[in-house]
Design a protein around this motif. Sequence first.
Motif, short mmCIF file in Angstrom:
data_model
loop_
_atom_site.label_atom_id
_atom_site.label_comp_id
_atom_site.label_asym_id
_atom_site.label_seq_id
_atom_site.Cartn_x
_atom_site.Cartn_y
_atom_site.Cartn_z
N LEU A 107 -39.94 33.71 17.79
CA LEU A 107 -39.08 32.72 18.44
C LEU A 107 -37.61 33.04 18.20
CD1 LEU A 107 -41.00 29.40 17.68
CD2 LEU A 107 -40.96 30.70 19.80
N GLU A 108 -37.29 33.51 16.98
CA GLU A 108 -35.91 33.89 16.68
C GLU A 108 -35.47 35.06 17.57
OE1 GLU A 108 -34.98 32.85 12.05
OE2 GLU A 108 -36.39 34.48 12.42
N GLU A 109 -36.36 36.01 17.78
CA GLU A 109 -36.03 37.16 18.62
C GLU A 109 -35.82 36.72 20.07
OE1 GLU A 109 -37.90 41.50 19.95
OE2 GLU A 109 -38.92 40.26 18.47
N GLU A 110 -36.65 35.77 20.54
CA GLU A 110 -36.51 35.26 21.90
C GLU A 110 -35.17 34.54 22.07
OE1 GLU A 110 -37.18 33.94 25.83
OE2 GLU A 110 -38.05 35.57 24.64
N LEU A 111 -34.77 33.77 21.06
CA LEU A 111 -33.48 33.07 21.11
C LEU A 111 -32.31 34.06 21.15
CD1 LEU A 111 -34.20 30.22 18.54
CD2 LEU A 111 -33.74 29.89 20.97
N ALA A 112 -32.46 35.16 20.41
CA ALA A 112 -31.38 36.15 20.31
C ALA A 112 -31.24 36.97 21.58
CB ALA A 112 -31.62 37.07 19.11
N THR A 113 -32.34 37.18 22.30
CA THR A 113 -32.31 38.07 23.47
C THR A 113 -32.41 37.34 24.80
OG1 THR A 113 -34.71 38.39 23.33
CG2 THR A 113 -33.31 39.97 22.15
N GLY A 114 -32.88 36.09 24.79
CA GLY A 114 -33.07 35.35 26.04
C GLY A 114 -31.78 34.70 26.53
N ASP A 115 -31.84 34.18 27.74
CA ASP A 115 -30.68 33.54 28.36
C ASP A 115 -30.70 32.05 28.07
OD1 ASP A 115 -28.46 33.02 29.89
OD2 ASP A 115 -29.55 32.99 31.80
N TYR A 116 -30.32 31.71 26.82
CA TYR A 116 -30.32 30.31 26.40
C TYR A 116 -28.89 29.86 26.08
CZ TYR A 116 -35.35 31.04 25.77
OH TYR A 116 -36.67 31.32 25.97
N ASP A 117 -28.62 28.59 26.30
CA ASP A 117 -27.32 28.02 26.00
C ASP A 117 -27.06 28.09 24.49
OD1 ASP A 117 -25.83 25.11 25.30
OD2 ASP A 117 -24.95 26.29 26.90
N SER A 118 -25.81 28.33 24.10
CA SER A 118 -25.48 28.51 22.68
C SER A 118 -25.84 27.29 21.84
CB SER A 118 -23.98 28.83 22.53
OG SER A 118 -23.20 27.78 23.08
N SER A 119 -25.64 26.09 22.38
CA SER A 119 -25.98 24.88 21.62
C SER A 119 -27.49 24.77 21.44
CB SER A 119 -25.43 23.64 22.33
OG SER A 119 -25.98 23.51 23.62
N TYR A 120 -28.27 25.21 22.44
CA TYR A 120 -29.73 25.20 22.37
C TYR A 120 -30.19 26.18 21.30
CZ TYR A 120 -34.59 25.41 24.07
OH TYR A 120 -35.96 25.37 24.18
N VAL A 121 -29.59 27.37 21.27
CA VAL A 121 -29.93 28.39 20.27
C VAL A 121 -29.63 27.88 18.87
CG1 VAL A 121 -29.36 30.69 19.40
CG2 VAL A 121 -29.59 30.32 21.86
N LEU A 122 -28.48 27.26 18.69
CA LEU A 122 -28.08 26.74 17.39
C LEU A 122 -29.06 25.68 16.90
CD1 LEU A 122 -25.70 27.00 15.35
CD2 LEU A 122 -24.70 25.00 16.43
#
Length: 255
Positions: free
Chosen positions: A25-40
Amino acid sequence: MAKMDIKGILANQWAELLDVDLATLEEELATGDYDSSYVLECNDAIWRIRRERTDAFRKDLLAKKEPAEGSKDFRALEPSAAMPKAKIVKEPGKKPELSVNVPLSESVMAVPTSELSPYGTPAAQPEPTEGEKLMRQLELIRQAAKPLAELEKYLMGSPFDEAFIERNISVFRGAELSVILGCYGFDEDFLEKYFNIFDADDIAKTQRFSEEFFMRHYTELDAQTVLEQGVNGWRKKGARSKKLDMFLRLKGVHL
């Protein structure tokens, strides 16, 4: 490619996730097209899951471990080495925080647990930028029953200018770009720069541009749409220049 509902997975299936799942899941957050607040927010949730598991493991380990016969528990003999106690700290106007009291001689301050996470939200948050406010509003609008109508209402009631739209053009997608053209009139430099991301028919119907711009983009802009449904003052016969009249005649256009 569809995005994973990482936030939902962490909220509803956290107990079933293995360490390798959290890493995925961490790798998906780092490489996917997600909003910065969503990733945080998701990274913070992952950190908390790991912390809770580590705390539970240590607690279980301490519960099973008993002092060997004849050994001494130095924590009982030396008060200064005793484990610090936790207590609830209350401050006016703030929610109670769990803190740990450590002797001042060790020069350690009591730290609220909410600030222990490397992804935790600081107590004093900076004022969100105009772009961040726009992104948050778009996320709400996209969940509405009629998102395009809501977007039009929002744009028409906001003091945005061409420079602001250009700075944030990348956050709009699909039919939202058509709404933008219907709400604002842009200069030719802007239309030229972003011509390929807009629908040509939308430009033809909603934007004011010169005869030269029309002739330059004649193959992309439908002549009938420009001359019959457009908003340019020169679209009617008698208002056009001789150059445009000749251009249209040579193209076989008799509107």
